[in-house]
Design a protein around this motif. Structure first.
Motif, PDB file in Angstrom:
ATOM      1  N   ARG A  82       0.858  -1.192   0.000  1.00  0.00           N
ATOM      2  CA  ARG A  82       0.000   0.000   0.000  1.00  0.00           C
ATOM      3  C   ARG A  82       0.892   1.239   0.000  1.00  0.00           C
ATOM      4  O   ARG A  82       1.686   1.446   0.919  1.00  0.00           O
ATOM      5  N   ILE A 120       1.051   5.333   0.012  1.00  0.00           N
ATOM      6  CA  ILE A 120       0.290   6.546   0.312  1.00  0.00           C
ATOM      7  C   ILE A 120       1.211   7.746   0.138  1.00  0.00           C
ATOM      8  O   ILE A 120       2.302   7.787   0.715  1.00  0.00           O
ATOM      9  N   GLN A 144       0.696   4.750 -10.607  1.00  0.00           N
ATOM     10  CA  GLN A 144      -0.565   4.170 -11.067  1.00  0.00           C
ATOM     11  C   GLN A 144      -0.352   3.153 -12.180  1.00  0.00           C
ATOM     12  O   GLN A 144      -1.066   2.147 -12.257  1.00  0.00           O
ATOM     13  N   THR A 167      -1.537  -1.120  -4.294  1.00  0.00           N
ATOM     14  CA  THR A 167      -2.520  -0.030  -4.353  1.00  0.00           C
ATOM     15  C   THR A 167      -1.820   1.292  -4.077  1.00  0.00           C
ATOM     16  O   THR A 167      -0.851   1.351  -3.312  1.00  0.00           O
ATOM     17  N   GLU A 188      -2.541   5.439  -3.096  1.00  0.00           N
ATOM     18  CA  GLU A 188      -3.481   6.443  -2.600  1.00  0.00           C
ATOM     19  C   GLU A 188      -2.780   7.799  -2.581  1.00  0.00           C
ATOM     20  O   GLU A 188      -1.653   7.913  -2.087  1.00  0.00           O
ATOM     21  N   TRP A 227      -3.082  11.613  -1.242  1.00  0.00           N
ATOM     22  CA  TRP A 227      -3.751  12.445  -0.246  1.00  0.00           C
ATOM     23  C   TRP A 227      -3.258  13.891  -0.325  1.00  0.00           C
ATOM     24  O   TRP A 227      -2.127  14.161  -0.727  1.00  0.00           O
ATOM     25  N   ALA A 267      -8.628  10.655   6.245  1.00  0.00           N
ATOM     26  CA  ALA A 267      -7.899   9.508   5.709  1.00  0.00           C
ATOM     27  C   ALA A 267      -7.145   8.769   6.807  1.00  0.00           C
ATOM     28  O   ALA A 267      -7.144   7.534   6.854  1.00  0.00           O
TER      29      ALA A 267
END
Length: 311
Positions: free
Chosen positions: A223, A225, A241, A251, A253, A255, A263
């Motif tokens: 993950r 972020i 991406q 994944t 993300e 922010w 979040a």
């Protein structure tokens, strides 16, 4: 009063004076960044005499035997002759291979050295532009990239970032000491959930760690972020991406500060085996870490490098 000598210059200083201050306040320019013994930008060599050193563990035994010390961590207690670090003589030269903007505020710098540098994803180097030095984390991946890549946050004026804006292909920079921070990838993590949380250009070293994990075919969930000042500053959004599009276990993300409280509140551990790597400014890393601890992440499963403001 102890005498301090650099080259042909010599002057008296008060006993117990900080060595970095004693040099800079008397016209001998020694760069620094953190003043905490972490960045190693203020490396000097003691040719005669030795200072009192509050961080003897910060350098290797070989470096200390050669007289190298971190000026910010030393006090002058006796006569001392000092050689200031010369990046081209004491370090190694590097040529600018590319310099371009990844966003309005992030400058990508790629360097090539004559002799390959052995390093690992997540480590950092002290870069010298003339007499200005600053530590920067590597965003490149050894054995895959033929260059050393750095992502420079140029939102605020600074001596090094101002100099970097003027760099052109073919210019020469000096490389100081290679340092290993907390960030790395361990093959033993192969099946464990891996969270990479970055703020700003803290994404640079974690991008290298991510690529290392993928190169080693990491099987656990990953993950990523990225917290940016605004949506336009997610400067690696497209490559991240693209990587995630072809991997079910990855994944990404993105922010912004307006989204941060909600979040963070929604962060939940999927496994007690999760490993978290954090990088960025002190406030962002602290916010990430506090939420992860509250979510139940054991402290020994969190690794962080903090980008300290100069001073």
């Amino acid at each position: 009063m102890p005498e301090l000598r650099v080259g042909e210059r010599q002057w008296s200083v008060a006993a117990g004076s900080n060595l970095l201050d004693a040099l800079n306040q008397n016209g001998v320019s020694v760069p620094y960044s953190c003043r905490a013994g972490s960045c190693h930008a203020c490396l000097v060599q003691c040719v005669q005499g030795l200072p009192s050193d509050s961080r003897p563990d910060a350098l290797s035994a070989e470096q200390r035997q050669q007289g190298w010390r971190l000026a910010c961590q030393c006090s002058v207690i006796e006569d001392l002759q000092v050689h200031t670090f010369d990046p081209l003589q004491d370090g190694r030269p590097a040529e600018v291979a590319a310099v371009d903007w990844l966003s309005a505020n992030v400058l990508r710098l790629r360097l090539i050295t004559q002799r390959p540098l052995r390093y690992g994803a997540g480590q950092h180097l002290v870069l010298w532009a003339g007499n200005v030095a600053r530590p920067y984390s590597l965003a490149s991946l050894p054995d895959e990239d033929r260059f050393l890549e750095f992502h420079l946050d140029c939102r605020q004026p600074g001596e090094f970032s101002d100099a970097a804006r003027q760099l052109q292909i073919g210019d020469t920079l000096g490389l100081g000491e290679l340092r290993g921070g907390a960030l790395h990838y361990d093959a033993d993590w192969h099946t464990r959930p891996l969270w990479l949380l970055a703020a700003g250009t803290g994404l640079g070293p974690l991008f290298g760690v991510l690529r290392e994990a993928l190169r080693q075919d990491h099987q656990g969930a990953i993950r990523v972020i990225h917290l940016a000042h605004d949506a336009d500053e997610h400067y690696l959004a497209k490559p991240l991406q693209a990587m995630a599009a072809g991997r079910e276990n990855l994944t990404v993300e993105l922010w912004t500060p307006a989204e941060l409280p909600q979040a963070l509140a929604q962060l939940r551990l999927v496994s007690r085996q999760t490993l978290a790597l954090l990088c960025g400014g002190p406030d962002s890393v602290d916010a990430f870490a506090r939420r992860l601890y509250l979510a139940g992440l054991p402290r020994n499963q969190l690794l962080a490098d903090v980008f300290l403001p100069r001073g």
